[in-house]
Every structure is written in structure tokens, then in C-alpha cells.
Design a protein around this motif. Sequence first.
Motif, PDB file in Angstrom:
ATOM      1  N   TYR A 107      31.281  57.403  69.450  1.00 21.95           N
ATOM      2  CA  TYR A 107      32.447  56.626  68.111  1.00 21.95           C
ATOM      3  C   TYR A 107      31.124  55.628  67.267  1.00 21.95           C
ATOM      4  CZ  TYR A 107      33.729  53.048  70.973  1.00 21.95           C
ATOM      5  OH  TYR A 107      33.859  51.733  71.915  1.00 21.95           O
ATOM      6  N   ALA A 108      31.107  55.536  65.913  1.00 20.23           N
ATOM      7  CA  ALA A 108      30.008  54.691  65.435  1.00 20.23           C
ATOM      8  C   ALA A 108      30.772  53.601  64.583  1.00 20.23           C
ATOM      9  CB  ALA A 108      30.046  55.463  63.854  1.00 20.23           C
ATOM     10  N   VAL A 109      31.687  53.249  64.860  1.00 18.63           N
ATOM     11  CA  VAL A 109      32.359  51.946  65.071  1.00 18.63           C
ATOM     12  C   VAL A 109      33.904  51.325  65.965  1.00 18.63           C
ATOM     13  CG1 VAL A 109      31.669  51.243  62.757  1.00 18.63           C
ATOM     14  CG2 VAL A 109      33.631  52.453  62.937  1.00 18.63           C
ATOM     15  N   SER A 110      33.811  50.522  66.237  1.00 19.65           N
ATOM     16  CA  SER A 110      35.513  50.238  67.670  1.00 19.65           C
ATOM     17  C   SER A 110      36.536  50.232  66.710  1.00 19.65           C
ATOM     18  CB  SER A 110      34.109  49.438  68.191  1.00 19.65           C
ATOM     19  OG  SER A 110      34.774  48.016  68.046  1.00 19.65           O
ATOM     20  N   SER A 111      38.110  50.415  67.279  1.00 14.45           N
ATOM     21  CA  SER A 111      39.173  49.408  66.333  1.00 14.45           C
ATOM     22  C   SER A 111      39.069  48.456  66.693  1.00 14.45           C
ATOM     23  CB  SER A 111      39.993  50.620  67.244  1.00 14.45           C
ATOM     24  OG  SER A 111      40.104  50.565  68.782  1.00 14.45           O
ATOM     25  N   ALA A 112      38.434  47.345  67.166  1.00  7.73           N
ATOM     26  CA  ALA A 112      38.502  46.067  67.402  1.00  7.73           C
ATOM     27  C   ALA A 112      37.367  45.766  65.502  1.00  7.73           C
ATOM     28  CB  ALA A 112      37.549  45.272  68.712  1.00  7.73           C
ATOM     29  N   GLN A 113      36.649  46.296  65.417  1.00 10.75           N
ATOM     30  CA  GLN A 113      35.783  46.163  64.550  1.00 10.75           C
ATOM     31  C   GLN A 113      36.512  45.831  63.240  1.00 10.75           C
ATOM     32  OE1 GLN A 113      31.700  48.450  65.674  1.00 10.75           O
ATOM     33  NE2 GLN A 113      31.337  46.629  64.825  1.00 10.75           N
ATOM     34  N   LEU A 114      37.396  47.750  62.875  1.00 11.06           N
ATOM     35  CA  LEU A 114      37.795  48.118  61.873  1.00 11.06           C
ATOM     36  C   LEU A 114      39.235  47.205  61.683  1.00 11.06           C
ATOM     37  CD1 LEU A 114      38.991  49.831  59.747  1.00 11.06           C
ATOM     38  CD2 LEU A 114      39.482  51.364  61.216  1.00 11.06           C
ATOM     39  N   THR A 115      40.542  46.841  63.410  1.00 10.92           N
ATOM     40  CA  THR A 115      40.347  45.454  62.940  1.00 10.92           C
ATOM     41  C   THR A 115      40.344  44.208  62.029  1.00 10.92           C
ATOM     42  OG1 THR A 115      42.263  46.594  65.021  1.00 10.92           O
ATOM     43  CG2 THR A 115      42.421  44.451  64.126  1.00 10.92           C
ATOM     44  N   GLN A 116      39.217  43.834  62.929  1.00  8.41           N
ATOM     45  CA  GLN A 116      38.267  42.438  62.142  1.00  8.41           C
ATOM     46  C   GLN A 116      38.645  43.002  60.958  1.00  8.41           C
ATOM     47  OE1 GLN A 116      34.746  41.920  63.430  1.00  8.41           O
ATOM     48  NE2 GLN A 116      35.053  39.454  63.892  1.00  8.41           N
ATOM     49  N   TRP A 117      37.848  43.687  60.671  1.00 11.11           N
ATOM     50  CA  TRP A 117      37.589  43.965  58.922  1.00 11.11           C
ATOM     51  C   TRP A 117      39.163  43.808  58.176  1.00 11.11           C
ATOM     52  CZ3 TRP A 117      33.681  49.011  59.767  1.00 11.11           C
ATOM     53  CH2 TRP A 117      32.827  48.291  60.160  1.00 11.11           C
ATOM     54  N   ARG A 118      39.746  44.358  58.723  1.00  8.57           N
ATOM     55  CA  ARG A 118      41.336  44.411  57.542  1.00  8.57           C
ATOM     56  C   ARG A 118      41.909  42.977  57.612  1.00  8.57           C
ATOM     57  NH1 ARG A 118      44.412  49.925  59.244  1.00  8.57           N
ATOM     58  NH2 ARG A 118      46.686  48.416  58.284  1.00  8.57           N
ATOM     59  N   GLU A 119      41.808  42.467  58.672  1.00 11.82           N
ATOM     60  CA  GLU A 119      42.491  40.875  59.033  1.00 11.82           C
ATOM     61  C   GLU A 119      41.289  40.105  57.959  1.00 11.82           C
ATOM     62  OE1 GLU A 119      41.560  40.398  62.649  1.00 11.82           O
ATOM     63  OE2 GLU A 119      43.434  41.053  63.462  1.00 11.82           O
ATOM     64  N   SER A 120      40.083  40.450  57.667  1.00 14.27           N
ATOM     65  CA  SER A 120      39.467  39.726  56.579  1.00 14.27           C
ATOM     66  C   SER A 120      39.746  39.834  55.511  1.00 14.27           C
ATOM     67  CB  SER A 120      37.690  39.694  56.860  1.00 14.27           C
ATOM     68  OG  SER A 120      37.532  41.115  56.533  1.00 14.27           O
ATOM     69  N   TRP A 121      40.225  41.314  55.388  1.00 15.11           N
ATOM     70  CA  TRP A 121      40.755  40.901  53.633  1.00 15.11           C
ATOM     71  C   TRP A 121      42.387  41.113  53.505  1.00 15.11           C
ATOM     72  CZ3 TRP A 121      38.503  46.396  55.869  1.00 15.11           C
ATOM     73  CH2 TRP A 121      37.104  46.482  55.063  1.00 15.11           C
ATOM     74  N   GLY A 122      43.235  40.777  54.280  1.00 15.05           N
ATOM     75  CA  GLY A 122      44.273  40.200  54.427  1.00 15.05           C
ATOM     76  C   GLY A 122      44.882  41.707  54.175  1.00 15.05           C
ATOM     77  N   ALA A 123      44.447  42.908  54.765  1.00 18.13           N
ATOM     78  CA  ALA A 123      45.153  44.069  54.828  1.00 18.13           C
ATOM     79  C   ALA A 123      46.491  44.052  55.770  1.00 18.13           C
ATOM     80  CB  ALA A 123      44.377  45.328  55.181  1.00 18.13           C
ATOM     81  N   ALA A 124      47.189  44.429  55.336  1.00 20.13           N
ATOM     82  CA  ALA A 124      48.613  44.628  56.708  1.00 20.13           C
ATOM     83  C   ALA A 124      48.004  45.294  57.953  1.00 20.13           C
ATOM     84  CB  ALA A 124      49.237  45.543  55.487  1.00 20.13           C
ATOM     85  N   PRO A 125      48.444  44.937  59.348  1.00 20.08           N
ATOM     86  CA  PRO A 125      47.320  45.760  60.196  1.00 20.08           C
ATOM     87  C   PRO A 125      48.367  47.312  60.442  1.00 20.08           C
ATOM     88  CG  PRO A 125      50.259  43.926  60.915  1.00 20.08           C
ATOM     89  CD  PRO A 125      49.260  44.278  59.148  1.00 20.08           C
ATOM     90  N   SER A 126      47.244  47.272  61.147  1.00 19.98           N
ATOM     91  CA  SER A 126      47.878  48.897  61.374  1.00 19.98           C
ATOM     92  C   SER A 126      49.344  48.719  62.023  1.00 19.98           C
ATOM     93  CB  SER A 126      46.982  49.836  62.638  1.00 19.98           C
ATOM     94  OG  SER A 126      47.585  50.931  63.143  1.00 19.98           O
ATOM     95  N   PRO A 127      50.617  50.602  61.900  1.00 17.58           N
ATOM     96  CA  PRO A 127      51.430  50.230  62.836  1.00 17.58           C
ATOM     97  C   PRO A 127      51.095  50.569  64.231  1.00 17.58           C
ATOM     98  CG  PRO A 127      50.796  52.080  61.520  1.00 17.58           C
ATOM     99  CD  PRO A 127      50.167  50.684  61.069  1.00 17.58           C
TER     100      PRO A 127
END
Length: 163
Positions: A107-127
Amino acid sequence: MTDFHEPTPDERRHLRRCVDLAREALDDGDEPFGSLIVDGAGQVRFEDRNRVKHGDETRHPEFEIARWSASNLTAEERAESTVYTSCEHCPMCSAAHAWMGLGRIVYAVSSAQLTQWRESWGAAPSPVAPLPITAIAPDQVASGPVAEFAAELRDMHARSFGV
């Protein structure tokens, strides 16, 4: 089990195609994820991109690969295959991968990276909990993330969240 190593030129090429598939998905109004499966001889056998925009949240490319493999590959071919993906599998896709006995995941990016990005943008967490592949499929061999794709994928995901 994590098997990180510097990607080979072929692995980079396959990951590049996954990133391109993710861009195709985004350009079509979908979430930016793309994946492909390569057989033991190094041939790309199937590729797909996210297709959740019409309401079926299970239309992840990794899940489609698992479904496709059930009808198109023998158990031995599945075990010898490698799945390449723009982002680490979610728990649903990790389970499908393990149930089908598919081989290694890169995989190119990890789920941890994606989670961190989402949090930094104020996006709702994944369900769904952002668990590593091996938390769902402990015997699965997985490699990633690959740093050279992070900025490009971060930009795509930011665009998908309107950032």
C-alpha cells in the motif's frame, strides 16, 4: 505481519497505477482509492477504483478484487498474488482479502496517515475503526507506506473533503 522494504521498480509502477486509479475515481466524483492484483508471474489481472458514490459503501476496489478473485483465480493463484493499493485496506477489505486467501498487500499510504489527515481537516471520523491490516488478518503480509506517494494522495483526499 509487516514486511516493509524499499519498493522495487515494478512495485512502484503498480503503486503508481493505483494512485492513477484513485485520481480517476476522484475525477468521477468518487472517493480517491484505487487497487490492482498481480499474479505470481507479474501480470496485472484485475484493477478497479472506488465506486461508492451511488450509495453502496462496500464498493471499495480491494473488496472488488476479493470478489473477482473468487471466480477468476484458483486458491493457489490467489495465494501467489500481490494486491497493490493506494491506501491500506479498511477492516472490511482486510477481512475479504484474508477470507479469499490472497497474497501479499503493498500500500502507498497507511490508514493511520489517512486518519491523521482527516483529523487535521476537521473531517468526521470514519464509521469503521482505522485498524492496520494485520489487526484483522494477523498472518497477512503487508508492506507500506511508500513515502513518495504521500503528498499526492494527501492532496487528492483533501480535495475529496473540500479542503
